[in-house]
Design an enzyme around this catalytic site. Structure first.
Site, PDB file in Angstrom:
ATOM      1  N   PRO A  70      36.020   4.837  24.313  1.00 46.81           N
ATOM      2  CA  PRO A  70      36.251   4.519  25.435  1.00 46.81           C
ATOM      3  C   PRO A  70      37.641   5.222  26.156  1.00 46.81           C
ATOM      4  CG  PRO A  70      35.928   2.616  24.350  1.00 46.81           C
ATOM      5  CD  PRO A  70      36.120   3.692  23.374  1.00 46.81           C
ATOM      6  N   GLU A  71      37.305   5.639  27.506  1.00 47.49           N
ATOM      7  CA  GLU A  71      38.618   6.449  28.070  1.00 47.49           C
ATOM      8  C   GLU A  71      39.162   5.410  28.978  1.00 47.49           C
ATOM      9  OE1 GLU A  71      37.491  10.284  29.511  1.00 47.49           O
ATOM     10  OE2 GLU A  71      35.744  10.421  27.935  1.00 47.49           O
ATOM     11  N   HIS A 111      30.199  -9.149  13.560  1.00 49.34           N
ATOM     12  CA  HIS A 111      31.420  -8.250  13.867  1.00 49.34           C
ATOM     13  C   HIS A 111      32.510  -8.617  14.682  1.00 49.34           C
ATOM     14  CE1 HIS A 111      28.883  -5.408  11.996  1.00 49.34           C
ATOM     15  NE2 HIS A 111      28.004  -5.487  12.979  1.00 49.34           N
ATOM     16  N   ARG A 132      32.205  -0.974  14.223  1.00 41.56           N
ATOM     17  CA  ARG A 132      32.535   0.164  13.411  1.00 41.56           C
ATOM     18  C   ARG A 132      34.127   0.158  12.832  1.00 41.56           C
ATOM     19  NH1 ARG A 132      30.438   5.352  17.118  1.00 41.56           N
ATOM     20  NH2 ARG A 132      28.468   4.436  17.604  1.00 41.56           N
ATOM     21  N   ARG A 171      51.493  27.783  29.021  1.00 46.65           N
ATOM     22  CA  ARG A 171      50.585  27.508  27.999  1.00 46.65           C
ATOM     23  C   ARG A 171      49.652  28.262  27.910  1.00 46.65           C
ATOM     24  NH1 ARG A 171      51.932  22.317  26.112  1.00 46.65           N
ATOM     25  NH2 ARG A 171      53.313  21.238  27.192  1.00 46.65           N
TER      26      ARG A 171
END
Length: 296
Positions: free
Chosen positions: A2-3, A104, A127, A170
């Site tokens: 997830p972001e 879970h 997981r 950079r």
């Protein structure tokens, strides 16, 4: 994984139930997830009132009345489920269905709201790449997970001038620099691909090439606006629902229906007037999707 928009969607889904509620009890069903749970976890949390729910980058921060903060990360497959007398929901959003197998369910929080209504908030993580840690609010900025995080890509703080300053000199590819959490906190693979497409910038170009000697450049300004816009739209749409991410009400996010480049390899570019085809390359072991015709 997830972001930022997915984590923000989860935060907003949990907030009405958790903020102001008292944690009557915490049930911990295993000794660890990615990391061991805090010592005496249940005893240190039970009885405390939740004063606020916040987010920093991809971390959910649950503030308790005694000054403790529960730092939560969803990992690859973590989700929260809310159960009340009337209904059960799961805040967040994901492209593939998220398992809800009770085996879970690793942490359960029994809550009593300010109005006396009871609720159960359960953390499910097949997981087990997520985690929950405790920290002190006064020391949060110095916490190893949070110290050194860059600017948030929401609000107006991230503008062309700041982005130019952050990227000046950079040598890394532009996409790699945008994924560096020390520069911009919370950006992930999906939204970087989408923002670069909107800004018309190649993920391959040197990051410093969009920065001028001083102040904002046109490229940096376009990119900063694209980042803010794509994140804002994704939050409004409930996230991207990729793989296992799910909202606290159990529904899936819909921003994935708005992808312009991500996961569209071989398809025509959607930019008006562009005749290009979306290409997939691998950068630092991760898939990058972009249009070589209009992203320079």
């Amino acid at each position: 994984m997830p972001e930022l928009p997915e984590v923000e969607t989860v935060r907003r889904g949990l907030e009405p139930v958790m903020e102001g509620a008292r944690i009557v009890a915490l049930v911990q069903r295993r000794p660890d997830l990615r990391f061991p749970f805090p010592d005496d976890f249940a005893a240190r949390v039970a009885g405390r009132r939740v004063t606020a729910l916040a987010r920093r980058a991809k971390y959910l921060l649950i503030h308790l009345e005694d000054g403790a903060v529960l730092i939560c990360h969803l990992g690859m497959s973590g989700s929260f489920r809310i159960e009340r007398r009337a209904a059960a929901d799961v805040p967040g959003s994901f492209h593939h269905a998220r398992p809800r197998d009770a085996k879970h369910d690793h942490v359960c929080l029994s809550l009593q709201g300010p109005d006396g209504e009871a609720a159960l908030v359960t953390y499910n993580d097949p997981r087990r790449f997520g985690f929950m840690l405790l920290a002190e609010a006064a020391e949060l900025d110095a916490h190893p997970l949070l110290a050194g995080l860059g600017v948030e890509p929401t609000g107006n703080a991230l503008d062309g001038a700041l982005l130019s300053e952050l990227l000046r000199g950079r040598q890394a590819p532009l996409k790699a620099a945008l994924l560096d959490q020390r520069i911009i906190a919370g950006l992930g693979n999906i939204y970087v691909c989408e923002a670069l497409w909107r800004a018309g910038l190649s993920p391959r170009r040197r990051a410093g090439s969009i920065a001028g000697q001083a102040g904002a450049t046109a490229r940096a300004g376009r990119l900063a606006e694209a980042v803010r816009t794509v994140i804002s739209e994704a939050i409004a749409a409930g996230g991207s629902s990729l793989r296992d991410h799910m909202q606290t009400d159990g529904s899936l996010g819909y921003f994935q229906h708005s992808f312009n480049v991500y996961d569209r390899e071989g398809e025509a570019c959607r930019k008006p007037g562009c005749q290009g085809t979306i290409r997939r390359i691998v950068q630092s072991g991760r898939s990058t999707f972009y249009c070589p015709a209009c992203q320079r």
